[in-house]
Enzyme design. Structure first.
Site, PDB file in Angstrom:
ATOM      1  N   SER A  29      15.609  -2.490  73.703  1.00 13.67           N
ATOM      2  CA  SER A  29      15.155  -3.350  72.896  1.00 13.67           C
ATOM      3  C   SER A  29      14.958  -2.748  71.655  1.00 13.67           C
ATOM      4  O   SER A  29      15.138  -3.253  70.644  1.00 13.67           O
ATOM      5  CB  SER A  29      14.116  -4.159  73.197  1.00 13.67           C
ATOM      6  OG  SER A  29      14.508  -4.787  74.718  1.00 13.67           O
ATOM      7  N   ALA A  30      14.010  -1.857  71.671  1.00 15.52           N
ATOM      8  CA  ALA A  30      13.660  -1.078  70.388  1.00 15.52           C
ATOM      9  C   ALA A  30      14.641   0.232  70.097  1.00 15.52           C
ATOM     10  O   ALA A  30      14.989   0.275  68.647  1.00 15.52           O
ATOM     11  CB  ALA A  30      12.224  -0.334  70.596  1.00 15.52           C
TER      12      ALA A  30
ATOM     13  N   HIS B 297       6.619  -7.274  81.998  1.00 15.72           N
ATOM     14  CA  HIS B 297       6.065  -6.965  80.658  1.00 15.72           C
ATOM     15  C   HIS B 297       5.204  -5.803  80.722  1.00 15.72           C
ATOM     16  O   HIS B 297       3.775  -5.925  80.178  1.00 15.72           O
ATOM     17  CB  HIS B 297       5.209  -8.310  80.178  1.00 15.72           C
ATOM     18  CG  HIS B 297       6.166  -9.481  80.039  1.00 15.72           C
ATOM     19  ND1 HIS B 297       5.637 -10.541  79.956  1.00 15.72           N
ATOM     20  CD2 HIS B 297       7.643  -9.470  79.971  1.00 15.72           C
ATOM     21  CE1 HIS B 297       6.643 -11.574  80.021  1.00 15.72           C
ATOM     22  NE2 HIS B 297       7.795 -10.841  79.971  1.00 15.72           N
TER      23      HIS B 297
ATOM     24  N   GLU C 277      21.412   7.214  75.890  1.00 16.28           N
ATOM     25  CA  GLU C 277      21.022   6.243  76.948  1.00 16.28           C
ATOM     26  C   GLU C 277      21.384   6.815  78.279  1.00 16.28           C
ATOM     27  O   GLU C 277      22.247   7.237  78.709  1.00 16.28           O
ATOM     28  CB  GLU C 277      21.703   5.003  76.540  1.00 16.28           C
ATOM     29  CG  GLU C 277      21.944   3.803  77.546  1.00 16.28           C
ATOM     30  CD  GLU C 277      20.374   3.510  78.057  1.00 16.28           C
ATOM     31  OE1 GLU C 277      19.496   3.247  77.164  1.00 16.28           O
ATOM     32  OE2 GLU C 277      20.176   3.378  79.496  1.00 16.28           O
ATOM     33  N   ALA C 278      20.259   6.650  79.281  1.00 17.33           N
ATOM     34  CA  ALA C 278      20.602   7.049  80.746  1.00 17.33           C
ATOM     35  C   ALA C 278      21.519   6.156  81.286  1.00 17.33           C
ATOM     36  O   ALA C 278      22.122   6.470  82.311  1.00 17.33           O
ATOM     37  CB  ALA C 278      19.319   7.220  81.398  1.00 17.33           C
TER      38      ALA C 278
HETATM   39  C1  LIG Z   1      14.069  -8.705  84.676  1.00 10.43           C
HETATM   40  C2  LIG Z   1      13.202  -8.859  83.299  1.00 10.43           C
HETATM   41  C3  LIG Z   1      12.823 -10.059  82.736  1.00 10.43           C
HETATM   42  C4  LIG Z   1      12.420 -10.163  81.358  1.00 10.43           C
HETATM   43  N1  LIG Z   1      12.174 -11.199  80.909  1.00 10.43           N
HETATM   44  C5  LIG Z   1      11.875 -11.251  79.747  1.00 10.43           C
HETATM   45  C6  LIG Z   1      12.082 -12.630  78.704  1.00 10.43           C
HETATM   46  O1  LIG Z   1      12.676 -13.465  79.145  1.00 10.43           O
HETATM   47  N2  LIG Z   1      11.476 -12.489  77.394  1.00 10.43           N
HETATM   48  C7  LIG Z   1      11.136 -11.283  76.984  1.00 10.43           C
HETATM   49  O2  LIG Z   1      10.518 -11.265  75.853  1.00 10.43           O
HETATM   50  N3  LIG Z   1      10.883 -10.240  77.558  1.00 10.43           N
HETATM   51  C8  LIG Z   1      11.114 -10.244  78.937  1.00 10.43           C
HETATM   52  N4  LIG Z   1      11.098  -8.987  79.578  1.00 10.43           N
HETATM   53  C9  LIG Z   1      10.556  -7.863  78.803  1.00 10.43           C
HETATM   54  C10 LIG Z   1      11.439  -7.195  77.942  1.00 10.43           C
HETATM   55  O3  LIG Z   1      12.636  -7.297  78.244  1.00 10.43           O
HETATM   56  C11 LIG Z   1      10.616  -5.665  77.532  1.00 10.43           C
HETATM   57  O4  LIG Z   1       9.433  -5.723  77.265  1.00 10.43           O
HETATM   58  C12 LIG Z   1      11.531  -5.046  76.508  1.00 10.43           C
HETATM   59  O5  LIG Z   1      12.905  -5.142  76.687  1.00 10.43           O
HETATM   60  C13 LIG Z   1      11.017  -3.490  76.320  1.00 10.43           C
HETATM   61  O6  LIG Z   1      11.740  -3.048  75.509  1.00 10.43           O
HETATM   62  P1  LIG Z   1      11.789  -1.453  75.309  1.00 10.43           P
HETATM   63  O7  LIG Z   1      12.635  -0.996  74.223  1.00 10.43           O
HETATM   64  O8  LIG Z   1      10.297  -0.986  75.415  1.00 10.43           O
HETATM   65  O9  LIG Z   1      12.419  -0.684  76.628  1.00 10.43           O
HETATM   66  P2  LIG Z   1      13.648  -0.863  77.292  1.00 10.43           P
HETATM   67  O10 LIG Z   1      14.585  -2.118  76.807  1.00 10.43           O
HETATM   68  O11 LIG Z   1      13.508  -1.066  78.767  1.00 10.43           O
HETATM   69  O12 LIG Z   1      14.761   0.503  76.919  1.00 10.43           O
HETATM   70  C14 LIG Z   1      14.318   1.445  77.286  1.00 10.43           C
HETATM   71  C15 LIG Z   1      15.680   2.151  77.554  1.00 10.43           C
HETATM   72  O13 LIG Z   1      15.620   3.626  77.681  1.00 10.43           O
HETATM   73  C16 LIG Z   1      16.548   4.004  78.550  1.00 10.43           C
HETATM   74  N5  LIG Z   1      15.980   5.281  79.284  1.00 10.43           N
HETATM   75  C17 LIG Z   1      14.789   5.338  79.890  1.00 10.43           C
HETATM   76  N6  LIG Z   1      14.625   6.718  80.132  1.00 10.43           N
HETATM   77  C18 LIG Z   1      15.453   7.538  79.517  1.00 10.43           C
HETATM   78  C19 LIG Z   1      15.799   8.792  79.546  1.00 10.43           C
HETATM   79  N7  LIG Z   1      15.138   9.612  80.124  1.00 10.43           N
HETATM   80  N8  LIG Z   1      16.917   9.268  78.709  1.00 10.43           N
HETATM   81  C20 LIG Z   1      17.662   8.384  78.255  1.00 10.43           C
HETATM   82  N9  LIG Z   1      17.557   7.277  78.226  1.00 10.43           N
HETATM   83  C21 LIG Z   1      16.446   6.655  78.812  1.00 10.43           C
HETATM   84  C22 LIG Z   1      16.352   2.816  79.414  1.00 10.43           C
HETATM   85  O14 LIG Z   1      17.760   3.022  80.331  1.00 10.43           O
HETATM   86  C23 LIG Z   1      16.541   1.810  78.777  1.00 10.43           C
HETATM   87  O15 LIG Z   1      17.712   1.402  77.920  1.00 10.43           O
HETATM   88  C24 LIG Z   1      11.792  -9.040  80.920  1.00 10.43           C
HETATM   89  C25 LIG Z   1      12.164  -7.812  81.432  1.00 10.43           C
HETATM   90  C26 LIG Z   1      12.622  -7.646  82.559  1.00 10.43           C
HETATM   91  C27 LIG Z   1      13.043  -6.126  83.257  1.00 10.43           C
END
Ligand SMILES: Cc1cc2nc3c(=O)[nH]c(=O)nc-3n(C[C@H](O)[C@H](O)[C@H](O)COP(=O)(O)OP(=O)(O)OC[C@H]3O[C@@H](n4cnc5c(N)ncnc54)[C@H](O)[C@@H]3O)c2cc1C
Length: 562
Positions: free
Chosen positions: A41-42, A498, A62-63
């Site tokens: 997401s970020a 979350h 991306e892993a």
């Molecule tokens: C099943 C589910 C339902 C949800 N429903 C909702 C909803 O309806 N509405 C809402 O607002 N939020 C929802 N959320 C929460 C929301 O999606 C997350 O809070 C948000 O996507 C987090 O964003 P992020 O960028 O922190 O992490 P993520 O989007 O998880 O991104 C992290 C990325 O880093 C990659 N990564 C991790 N480790 C490594 C590494 N060592 N090397 C390379 N890449 C790596 C991962 O594969 C992933 O692609 C839900 C989450 C889930 C799992």
């Protein structure tokens, strides 16, 4: 960028790229201006905004895989909940508040990260959430500061007030129609217990019941992969490498100079001339810092990891929404998607989907939600209730639609005070970290959870639903006292997925990043994802995580020109 691979837009593990990868590591260390770890997401947003300037050479690691067929179809999220092809499938450690159960912690493992597998409810949170962050010393994060970013990232197709809503951003956001009887009646029932209908909870006020705004358009999920990466895949200064597990950030003294990552078993190093941005999410960002020697000194030493920089807050301050699902049987036929989404009904839903009519297949995870105050006098709501117009049961490939007709309503406090932790248990980047939520350790969380369950009960038994012949399945009418309800929560509660806060932003000794998202004590290294949230936002966390990506990009670009 010294790789000479400019014409390759998305690199993954194929026999050819495996060969190319080996060739690359033997010939030269790759050099970029910025390296972004994690395309979720970020991270996808950071990579997009940084590479918009053609002078910036950007590597996005991306892993996970590039995509998954179920990721595009909104209802596909149910299929990805337990699917290792696109999900890290973590689970928590047993603890008293889960009655010794391990509970699932799904996380997206593909481009778009969790935005590619989530329920697609689009919720910013409250102005007070961000004002609280600012009051904690995080200048630049008040609601007034971040509102322009929330507007910049969305094209809201509903009504609402242009002072609050954006119309030209990359993510299309829609309001599902409240006309269907299953939703219209719940809005009516909520009104009967004093909860007003507020169609735009992302506008001036959050309070009230509403259809869930959804990042879904024309029957397709609007993930950060589709909205922020698909349109820029041809940028020659951006390389997106999938199937690339980042194993450590590389440090020279207190400066971060690059990353080590592996693709198909081959280890690579890439250099960052300017900065590395860790956007691996609330589970993996602290894991990566610890693997790199940044974290609690004792803990790292015990695992044989050289301490490069002692930072006690890494992995601490974990928060999540612990949300019991109340369950209701509905006697009247034709109301729920148990009746309308099985057998021939499912064929009908598929046809409706193809004709781009409202359908089960294009439905947001929980299509209706209410933001409610637990007591008079609060400035803003503190409880969330979310409805799913059917009953589901666990199946071998994820949840399946139950044969019993009914409805699910989850209910929980929005800003829990219980804090847990996530830490590595080995120096091996492939070993999942231990996730300890420590749920209900703050008394107020248990108190508010009981209140939320009681409000769900009052709505589901309101006069407007009487002819539906509603019967309580869970917690069950035999559970009436606070203790009985909490006992049930411990046996049945799950999260709403979350997790946040494990690389907390702040200026206190337990903060991991400063208000500009720079890791305290290390130059050239930022964290930008849900892990930096000092407190949990009031609602779902995808929109705030995307906003954090937008903010991070602004901060990085500003410091580059300063
Ligand atoms: C099943 C589910 C339902 C949800 N429903 C909702 C909803 O309806 N509405 C809402 O607002 N939020 C929802 N959320 C929460 C929301 O999606 C997350 O809070 C948000 O996507 C987090 O964003 P992020 O960028 O922190 O992490 P993520 O989007 O998880 O991104 C992290 C990325 O880093 C990659 N990564 C991790 N480790 C490594 C590494 N060592 N090397 C390379 N890449 C790596 C991962 O594969 C992933 O692609 C839900 C989450 C889930 C799992």
């Amino acid at each position: 960028m010294a790789t000479g691979r400019r014409n390759v837009r998305i690199d993954g593990v194929t026999p050819l790229t495996r060969f190319a990868a080996r060739w690359t590591i033997r010939t030269a260390m790759e050099t970029y201006d910025y390296i972004v770890v994690g395309a979720g997401s970020a991270g996808a947003v950071v990579a997009n905004r940084l590479s918009a300037d053609a002078r910036n050479k950007v590597l996005l690691l991306e892993a996970g895989r590039p995509s998954h067929p179920w990721s595009r179809i909104p209802v596909g999220y149910a299929k990805l909940l337990t699917n290792p092809a696109a999900n890290w499938l973590y689970s928590s450690e047993p603890e008293p508040a889960t009655n010794g159960r391990r509970i699932p912690v799904p996380r997206g493992k593909l481009l778009g990260g969790s935005s590619s597998i989530n329920g697609q409810a689009f919720v910013r949170g409250q102005a007070q959430d961000f004002d609280t962050w600012a009051q904690m010393g995080n200048y630049g994060w008040s609601y007034e500061d971040v509102l322009p970013l929330f507007k910049r990232m969305e094209s809201y197709r509903g009504g609402g007030d242009n002072r609050y809503r954006g119309r030209e951003g990359p993510i299309l956001v829609n309001d599902p129609s409240p006309a269907d009887e299953v939703f219209a009646r719940i809005i009516q029932a909520a009104g009967q217990v004093g909860i007003r209908h507020n169609p735009d909870y992302n506008g001036a006020q959050q309070d009230g019941i509403a259809m869930s705004q959804a990042n879904i358009a024309r029957g397709r999920r609007q993930s950060t992969a589709t909205c922020y990466l698909d349109p820029i895949r041809q940028r020659p200064n951006l390389r997106i490498q999938t199937d690339a597990l980042t194993e450590a950030v590389l440090l020279e003294g207190t400066r971060c100079v690059g990353v080590r990552y592996s693709v198909g078993g081959t280890v690579h190093e890439a250099k960052a001339a300017r900065e590395v941005v860790v956007s691996a999410g609330a589970i993996n960002s602290p894991q990566l810092l610890e693997l790199s020697g940044i974290g609690q000194a004792d803990r790292l030493q015990a695992l044989g990891i050289e301490v490069r920089h002692a930072l006690p807050g890494v992995g601490e301050n974990l928060r999540d929404h612990y949300a019991p699902r109340t369950r209701w049987a509905i006697g009247k036929k034709g109301i729920t998607f148990n009746d309308r989404g099985r057998g021939l009904g499912l064929v009908g839903q598929a046809l409706r989907y193809l004709l781009q009519r409202p359908s089960l297949l294009s439905m947001v995870g929980a299509p209706m939600r209410a933001f409610v105050k637990s007591r008079e006098g609060l400035e803003a709501p503190d409880l969330l209730l979310g409805w799913v117009p059917m009953l589901t049961e666990p199946g071998p490939k994820g949840p399946k639609i139950s044969t019993q007709s009914g409805m699910t309503c989850y209910a929980h406090p929005m800003r829990p005070e219980s804090k847990g932790r996530i830490h590595i248990t080995a120096a091996d980047p492939r070993k999942p970290p231990a996730i300890n939520f420590n749920f209900l350790s703050a008394e107020i969380d248990a108190e508010l959870t009981v209140k939320a369950v009681r409000i769900a009960r009052s709505i589901m038994t309101a006069p407007a639903l009487r002819d539906w012949q509603v019967t309580e399945i869970a917690p069950g009418t035999d559970r009436q006292t606070d203790d009985e309800i909490i006992d049930w929560v411990k046996r049945a509660g799950e999260t709403t997925y979350h997790p946040v806060g494990t690389c907390k932003m702040g200026t206190d000794p337990m903060a991991v990043v400063d208000p500009e998202l720079r890791v305290h004590g290390i130059s050239g290294l930022r964290v930008a994802d849900a892990s930096i949230m000092p407190t949990l936002t009031s609602g779902n966390t995808n929109a705030p995580s995307i906003m954090i990506g937008e903010k991070a990009a602004d901060l990085i670009l500003r410091s580059a020109t300063a």
